[in-house]
Design an enzyme around this catalytic site. Structure first.
Site, PDB file in Angstrom:
ATOM      1  N   ARG A  69       0.847  -1.190   0.000  1.00 32.26           N
ATOM      2  CA  ARG A  69       0.000   0.000   0.000  1.00 32.26           C
ATOM      3  C   ARG A  69       0.884   1.242   0.000  1.00 32.26           C
ATOM      4  O   ARG A  69       2.001   1.224   0.506  1.00 32.26           O
ATOM      5  CB  ARG A  69      -0.891   0.014   1.252  1.00 32.26           C
ATOM      6  CG  ARG A  69      -2.041  -0.974   1.157  1.00 32.26           C
ATOM      7  CD  ARG A  69      -2.963  -0.895   2.359  1.00 32.26           C
ATOM      8  NE  ARG A  69      -2.354  -1.431   3.551  1.00 32.26           N
ATOM      9  CZ  ARG A  69      -1.765  -0.739   4.498  1.00 32.26           C
ATOM     10  NH1 ARG A  69      -1.716   0.586   4.421  1.00 32.26           N
ATOM     11  NH2 ARG A  69      -1.217  -1.327   5.544  1.00 32.26           N
ATOM     12  N   TYR A  92      -1.511  -3.501  -6.761  1.00 33.15           N
ATOM     13  CA  TYR A  92      -1.360  -4.170  -5.470  1.00 33.15           C
ATOM     14  C   TYR A  92      -2.699  -4.230  -4.720  1.00 33.15           C
ATOM     15  O   TYR A  92      -3.444  -3.240  -4.677  1.00 33.15           O
ATOM     16  CB  TYR A  92      -0.304  -3.453  -4.612  1.00 33.15           C
ATOM     17  CG  TYR A  92      -0.289  -4.011  -3.213  1.00 33.15           C
ATOM     18  CD1 TYR A  92       0.278  -5.267  -2.966  1.00 33.15           C
ATOM     19  CD2 TYR A  92      -0.917  -3.363  -2.161  1.00 33.15           C
ATOM     20  CE1 TYR A  92       0.236  -5.827  -1.696  1.00 33.15           C
ATOM     21  CE2 TYR A  92      -0.962  -3.915  -0.882  1.00 33.15           C
ATOM     22  CZ  TYR A  92      -0.382  -5.147  -0.669  1.00 33.15           C
ATOM     23  OH  TYR A  92      -0.437  -5.714   0.583  1.00 33.15           O
ATOM     24  N   LYS A 107      -9.652  -2.361   1.480  1.00 32.11           N
ATOM     25  CA  LYS A 107      -9.331  -1.226   2.349  1.00 32.11           C
ATOM     26  C   LYS A 107     -10.111   0.031   1.942  1.00 32.11           C
ATOM     27  O   LYS A 107     -10.563   0.794   2.787  1.00 32.11           O
ATOM     28  CB  LYS A 107      -7.834  -0.942   2.295  1.00 32.11           C
ATOM     29  CG  LYS A 107      -6.962  -2.121   2.656  1.00 32.11           C
ATOM     30  CD  LYS A 107      -7.217  -2.595   4.054  1.00 32.11           C
ATOM     31  CE  LYS A 107      -6.216  -3.688   4.436  1.00 32.11           C
ATOM     32  NZ  LYS A 107      -6.437  -4.159   5.810  1.00 32.11           N
ATOM     33  N   HIS A 112     -10.683  -2.492  11.452  1.00 27.60           N
ATOM     34  CA  HIS A 112      -9.592  -3.331  10.941  1.00 27.60           C
ATOM     35  C   HIS A 112      -9.377  -4.474  11.939  1.00 27.60           C
ATOM     36  O   HIS A 112      -8.408  -4.488  12.679  1.00 27.60           O
ATOM     37  CB  HIS A 112      -8.334  -2.452  10.814  1.00 27.60           C
ATOM     38  CG  HIS A 112      -7.206  -3.077  10.057  1.00 27.60           C
ATOM     39  ND1 HIS A 112      -5.897  -2.669  10.214  1.00 27.60           N
ATOM     40  CD2 HIS A 112      -7.171  -4.058   9.139  1.00 27.60           C
ATOM     41  CE1 HIS A 112      -5.111  -3.367   9.417  1.00 27.60           C
ATOM     42  NE2 HIS A 112      -5.861  -4.222   8.762  1.00 27.60           N
ATOM     43  N   SER A 116      -1.358  -4.039  10.256  1.00 28.46           N
ATOM     44  CA  SER A 116      -1.044  -4.986   9.185  1.00 28.46           C
ATOM     45  C   SER A 116       0.186  -5.823   9.553  1.00 28.46           C
ATOM     46  O   SER A 116       1.136  -5.309  10.134  1.00 28.46           O
ATOM     47  CB  SER A 116      -0.735  -4.218   7.904  1.00 28.46           C
ATOM     48  OG  SER A 116      -1.742  -3.268   7.671  1.00 28.46           O
ATOM     49  N   CYS A 138       0.662  -8.224  11.710  1.00 27.50           N
ATOM     50  CA  CYS A 138       0.931  -8.520  13.123  1.00 27.50           C
ATOM     51  C   CYS A 138       0.260  -9.829  13.537  1.00 27.50           C
ATOM     52  O   CYS A 138       0.050 -10.071  14.721  1.00 27.50           O
ATOM     53  CB  CYS A 138       0.431  -7.398  14.019  1.00 27.50           C
ATOM     54  SG  CYS A 138       1.500  -5.964  14.034  1.00 27.50           S
ATOM     55  N   ASP A 175      -9.505  -9.838   8.749  1.00 26.81           N
ATOM     56  CA  ASP A 175      -8.950  -8.500   8.496  1.00 26.81           C
ATOM     57  C   ASP A 175      -9.918  -7.350   8.764  1.00 26.81           C
ATOM     58  O   ASP A 175      -9.511  -6.317   9.251  1.00 26.81           O
ATOM     59  CB  ASP A 175      -8.452  -8.430   7.054  1.00 26.81           C
ATOM     60  CG  ASP A 175      -7.567  -7.214   6.790  1.00 26.81           C
ATOM     61  OD1 ASP A 175      -6.735  -6.888   7.653  1.00 26.81           O
ATOM     62  OD2 ASP A 175      -7.711  -6.583   5.727  1.00 26.81           O
ATOM     63  N   ARG A 199       1.912 -12.275  -0.853  1.00 26.62           N
ATOM     64  CA  ARG A 199       0.552 -12.550  -0.377  1.00 26.62           C
ATOM     65  C   ARG A 199      -0.037 -13.788  -1.022  1.00 26.62           C
ATOM     66  O   ARG A 199       0.372 -14.205  -2.101  1.00 26.62           O
ATOM     67  CB  ARG A 199      -0.349 -11.351  -0.726  1.00 26.62           C
ATOM     68  CG  ARG A 199       0.062 -10.031  -0.091  1.00 26.62           C
ATOM     69  CD  ARG A 199      -0.416  -9.948   1.324  1.00 26.62           C
ATOM     70  NE  ARG A 199      -0.037  -8.708   1.983  1.00 26.62           N
ATOM     71  CZ  ARG A 199      -0.760  -8.134   2.939  1.00 26.62           C
ATOM     72  NH1 ARG A 199      -1.895  -8.661   3.325  1.00 26.62           N
ATOM     73  NH2 ARG A 199      -0.346  -7.032   3.525  1.00 26.62           N
TER      74      ARG A 199
END
Ligand code: OXD
Ligand code: MN
Length: 581
Positions: A70, A198, A207, A227, A249, A251, A278, A367
């Protein structure tokens, strides 16, 4: 094809006129269409088939090396008034942003196909769900949207019935970082994204819609777009209780959402059910509780670090029907990333022969995209149109020191302060320096579509409506010892902390009241069957000097948001300070 909704047809016509694609394709979401998209991308070289024996229907996409995360510095919230976007967002006036983006989009789809992608965020028949349409010139985006959302005909029918949808316009442009912008127009419920393929920049349902635009919608409609992962914990009596947890993000949200209980818990009959990893939309219910739905239908997970010991459930769903982005491959063409196993890869994420001198084989933000229905622990409540009732909200960050393993807020408003004060070390999920502690309130720093102070006020308002609010907790799995090692083993063992949290929500166990919140009494976190005993004294210590310094930092941080910061938060902070003495 066109739709029965004039407003949708008119918008598509307007975009076709501006972007001038060679073809227009309305996505129906069928299996045949997905296959066709995959074939097309194999022909163009955008996708490479992985080993069909070990990974049937799995593909690798190698992105442009400058397009791997991002781009927060190129992400804007374009409200009429700058102050409504807040200091937490980059802002541009809507007229200026539209002019800039319209220029970029002009003629940009010549020679390409324009895909019209109708999608529904949330269970298709849920009143809590919201719909959108993404127009894109990327077949990679269309295919990923099919895995990540309820995409196609049923979504289109719902949009035609409701007459309202979020408009998302996307083009990969030339993938030029100098001509890349992700613009949000919350007041118009629209998004324009140019120059990146992306996930977080290009799969606009995620998002852009489900967090930035939805947080704005949620504020006007009285709910919360967060989130957060959503996980159901089943105890040996067969009762399932749900927790929503916010972490920045990369974690470990995906790992926590599908953890396998430690052996001692498994043997006793504990199970874990995955609702989402998420994003979580939280709505106050008529019974005064908070109900959660996962707006997504798939995972866009971080590959590195996903292994048999950290997340066996994720591995189990990644051996078929998945798209991998920027991972490495073995010599027999299987996907590979650091933390998977000790094989040596043949090619790195850029397709070069693997050479450790070039850095990691898989990009640190590589990813996988896979449908949530492939998850072995997929919850049978995930499609429930009323959502699942939430008993506890957890805020977590990556902090080497100070923040204890778990801390309970005294009440909702203190919990809002814990969320607002969250901080974490940065990761590879966004471009920029990795490992710097930054404030990341509710893990929403990159995603809140309006002024943070108004957002905290909204949290306080939602709490006032709840007669049975969830309890709020802060956790830190990432505390380090003097040698820099993690003190808490993490992963599966995190269930031990969730177990304590759920016991607290039922008042089955007491806690130690401290100025910063309630902590477990020694011995109340179940450590049965844990091999090496972690240093619980350090994990649960409250260092008054460190906390006094933290309070000062938090106060200075709140000050950045000026007069709009709710008085309630300042009062909570003043109380913590005075009790610390
Ligand atoms: C994500 C992120 O992709 O937070 O979920 O970056
Ligand atoms: Mn995320």
């Amino acid at each position: 094809m066109t739709s029965k909704l004039a407003a949708l047809n008119e918008w598509v016509d307007e975009i076709v006129a501006r972007t001038r694609p060679d073809h227009v394709h309305w996505c129906d979401g069928s299996e045949a269409e997905y296959r066709k998209l995959i074939e097309l991308m194999q022909e163009s070289g955008d996708l490479l088939a992985l080993n069909p024996e070990t990974h049937p229907d799995c593909y690798l996409h190698r992105s442009d090396p400058d397009d791997v995360a991002r781009v927060e510095h190129l992400t804007f919230v374009c409200t009429e008034r700058e102050e409504d976007a807040g200091p937490n967002n980059h802002w541009m006036a809507p007229a200026e942003a539209h002019a800039l983006m319209n220029g970029l989009f002009s003629g940009c789809m010549a020679g390409r196909t324009l895909y019209v992608v109708p999608y529904c965020m949330g269970p298709i028949d849920s009143p809590l769900s919201r719909c959108g349409v993404e127009i894109t010139d990327s077949p990679y985006v269309a295919a990923n949207m099919r895995l990540m959302t309820r995409m196609g005909q049923p979504a289109l029918e719902r949009i035609e019935r409701e007459g309202q949808f979020v408009k998302g316009l996307h083009s990969i442009g030339e993938l030029d970082p100098e001509r890349r912008y992700i613009m949000h127009f919350p007041e118009e419920l629209s998004i324009k994204s140019f120059g990146s393929g992306y996930g977080g920049n290009a799969l606009l349902g995620k998002k852009c819609h489900a967090l930035r635009i939805a947080s704005h919608q949620a504020r006007t409609e009285g709910w919360l777009a967060e989130h957060m992962l959503i996980v159901g914990i089943e105890n040996p009596e067969g009762e399932v209780r749900y927790v929503a947890a916010a972490f920045p993000s990369a974690c470990g949200k995906t790992n926590l959402a599908m953890l396998i209980p430690p052996e001692a818990y498994r043997e006793a009959g504990w199970k874990v059910w995955t609702v989402g990893d998420d994003i979580c939309w939280l709505h106050p219910g008529e019974d005064g509780r908070l109900y959660a739905v996962n707006p997504e239908a798939g995972f866009f997970g971080v590959a590195p670090g996903t292994g048999a010991d950290t997340n066996p459930n994720a591995l189990a769903m990644l051996d078929r029907d998945a798209i991998f982005t920027n991972v490495a491959v073995t010599d027999d063409n299987q996907p590979w990333w650091e933390g998977l196993d000790d094989r040596v890869p043949a090619k790195d994420w850029m397709g070069r022969d693997f050479d450790p001198r070039n850095g990691p084989a898989a990009h640190p933000n590589s990813r996988f995209t896979v449908s949530i229905s492939r998850c072995p622990t997929y919850s049978d409540q995930a499609e429930n149109p009323t959502g699942v009732p939430i008993d506890a909200i957890v805020f977590g960050g990556r902090r080497a020191s100070l923040i204890p393993l778990v801390l309970e807020a005294r009440d909702w408003n203190h919990g809002v302060l814990l969320g607002a004060a969250m901080a974490s070390e940065t990761t590879a999920a966004a471009t920029g320096q990795v490992g710097v502690v930054r404030r990341d309130p509710m893990a929403m720093k990159p995603f809140c579509g309006y002024h943070f102070a108004d957002y905290w006020k909204h949290w306080i308002n939602v709490g006032e409506k709840l007669t049975h609010p969830p309890k709020i907790y802060q956790v830190n799995w990432f505390r380090r010892d003097d040698q820099g090692g993690f003190i808490w083993p993490g992963f599966s063992e995190n269930l031990r902390v969730l177990d304590w949290i759920l016991k607290r929500t039922r008042e089955e166990v007491d806690a130690e009241s401290t100025p910063v919140g309630n902590l477990p009494r020694s011995g109340d976190i179940n450590l049965d069957g844990l091999g090496d005993m972690p240093d619980m004294a350090t994990l649960l210590e409250v260092d008054p000097d460190g906390w006094r310094a933290e309070v000062d930092v938090v106060e200075a941080f709140l000050d950045e948001f000026g007069d709009r910061v709710p008085e309630t938060l300042r009062r909570e902070l003043a109380r913590v300070r005075s009790e610390l003495g």
